[in-house]
Design an enzyme around this catalytic site. Structure first.
Site, short mmCIF file in Angstrom:
data_model
loop_
_atom_site.label_atom_id
_atom_site.label_comp_id
_atom_site.label_asym_id
_atom_site.label_seq_id
_atom_site.Cartn_x
_atom_site.Cartn_y
_atom_site.Cartn_z
N ASP A 11 -1.44 5.36 -7.50
CA ASP A 11 -0.93 4.79 -6.24
C ASP A 11 -0.08 5.80 -5.47
OD1 ASP A 11 1.15 4.71 -7.99
OD2 ASP A 11 1.58 2.58 -7.79
N SER A 28 -0.78 1.15 -10.84
CA SER A 28 -0.16 2.47 -10.90
C SER A 28 -0.81 3.36 -11.97
CB SER A 28 1.34 2.29 -11.14
OG SER A 28 1.99 3.52 -11.14
N ASP A 34 -0.27 10.06 -9.35
CA ASP A 34 -0.83 8.94 -10.11
C ASP A 34 -1.70 8.10 -9.18
OD1 ASP A 34 1.22 7.76 -8.70
OD2 ASP A 34 1.95 6.53 -10.36
MG MG Z 1 2.73 4.82 -9.50
#
Ligand code: MG
Length: 453
Positions: free
Chosen positions: A244, A100, A242
């Site tokens: 992901d 992430s 971000d």
């Molecule tokens: Mg994330």
């Protein structure tokens, strides 16, 4: 990042610096444990753009195949797309390979159940027990499956979004949008999604090469390039994701970041104005949500930190909207998961329906100032410090100990302190209608925590 925290095994998955403690052997063993936990069947496997992703993915395949699962390789994929595909197909689980917002050296495995939700803490504990006891359901030679490929990771996700949004209203406005995917999973899909909504798009940091040009957290201080591009392009709005693509930050038409907390605030206002019902957010999410919900006479459920906790509260309470203040917008009518794409769609629909600019929409929201701090603190003593703080502040205001300690004062200022799940720090979040009061409370509590650590 101190070496001691280079591997974290916990309810949010397995996270670490690749090649240090996060090795292919460890990844394979965890995949064996997960395959044993869910049983044999199709398991969706997707990743973000990190260069270590391909190695991690193949290690995951080996582990899943060893216990008779059939991995469905969706390649580079936004996390919400992985969750929604798992929920809407016959998959019995998923493994998302992404750290992430952590730096590029990090990677992680996140485990997803058949329902398309991350494992909750009880399920995660069961998985960890299987892992620690090495009791894997290894199959005989004739029971091995193969890796299937699915080259359209966003199929189920985007079709659900197009059904949910008023696509015609958005398309009519032909918005100009600049987006910044941080060279992450959004790089491959965000422009396509926005074009389906009739937008003209311009991307910065949209090359999926796994090298992050900025800190992947879509916080105001990390997205200056996007802000400049919004101004230069005279765009209607800027969107930052971000790595992901589950979190969304918004930049107004003047190139100003409106703050991650306002992604959820705008979404709550939009959804409640059409469909009243409960709202579920975590304890650290802005109090603006409570103001908006009160205007519509709707209850707010506050949950422990962690996406799955919000998701489960949404399902239990039949919430119509919710999420996290860090840019995590969750709409259960699509799927109760943080989804930057639904956030983008909702903002565009607000602009289309109300004929206002982003800064005008923001000006209508109540004003609060949030201050976040972290104080270094070893995991071993964090819990005893929390006990001390709870005792000291028990009469300070309205106290909530669901997750750490949250104190809400009569003037609507609040403080939330909790040990991090992923790092050896205490997290301190303070919010107040008064900027001075917010800073004052943050300094006071940071000092108090440091003196105890
Ligand atoms: Mg994330």
């Amino acid at each position: 990042m101190p070496r001691r925290s280079s591997l974290k095994v916990g309810i949010s998955g397995v996270r670490g610096i690749v090649g240090e403690l996060l090795t292919p052997q460890l990844v394979t063993t965890f995949a064996e444990a997960f395959g044993t936990f869910v049983g044999p069947g199709p398991v969706v496997v997707g990743r973000d753009t990190r260069l270590s992703g391909e190695m991690m993915k193949n290690a995951v395949f080996a582990g899943l195949l060893a216990v008779g699962c059939r991995p469905i390789d969706v390649g580079i994929s936004p996390v919400p797309s992985i969750l929604i595909k798992t929920n809407r197909t016959d998959a019995i689980g998923a493994i998302a390979i992404t750290a992430s917002h952590n730096p590029v050296q990090w990677n992680a495995l996140k485990f997803v159940g058949r329902n398309g939700l991350f494992l909750n803490r009880y399920e995660a504990q069961e998985l960890l027990d299987i892992y620690h006891q090495s009791e894997f359901s290894l199959v005989e030679t004739d029971a091995y499956k193969w890796v299937d490929r699915d080259d359209d990771p966003t199929r189920e996700h985007f079709s659900a979004l197009l059904e949910y949004l008023d696509v015609d209203a958005i398309r009519e406005r032909n918005f100009k949008v600049v987006y910044d995917s941080c060279n992450g999973a959004g790089s491959l899909f965000t422009s396509g999604f926005l074009e389906m909504l009739g937008c003209q798009t311009e991307g910065v940091n949209n090359v999926p090469d796994g090298l992050f040009p900025r800190n992947p957290e879509p916080k105001a201080e990390n997205i200056s390039e996007l802000c400049e591009a919004v101004k230069a392009e005279k765009a209607d709005v800027g969107f930052a994701q971000d790595a992901d693509a589950d979190r969304l930050a918004i930049v107004d038409e003047k190139g100003r970041p409106i703050g991650e907390e306002l992604s959820i605030a705008l979404a709550v206002k939009h959804v409640l104005s059409r469909n009243r019902g409960p709202v579920a957010v975590n304890l650290s999410t802005t109090a603006i949500v409570d103001h908006i919900a009160a205007e519509f006479d709707c209850p707010v459920i506050r949950t422990r930190i962690g996406e799955v906790n919000v998701a489960e509260a949404m399902i239990t309470n039949c919430a119509v909207i919710g999420g996290e203040g860090n840019g995590g917008v969750m709409v259960p009518a699509v799927h109760p998961c943080r989804d930057s794409f639904i956030g983008m769609g909702i903002v565009l629909q607000c602009l289309a329906e109300q004929g206002k600019t982003v800064s005008e929409l923001v000006a209508e929201l109540p004003r609060y100032v949030m201050v976040k701090k972290t104080v270094e603190c070893s995991t071993e003593i964090a819990h005893s410090i929390m006990t001390v703080l709870r005792k000291r502040h028990t009469d300070a205001g309205q106290v909530d100990t669901t997750d750490g300690l949250k104190i809400t004062y009569p003037d609507r200022s609040w403080v939330h302190i909790r040990p991090s799940n992923t790092e050896a720090v205490m997290r301190l979040t303070v919010e107040s209608p008064s900027p001075e009061k917010a800073r004052e409370l943050a300094d006071q509590f940071a000092q108090e925590i440091s003196s105890l650590c």
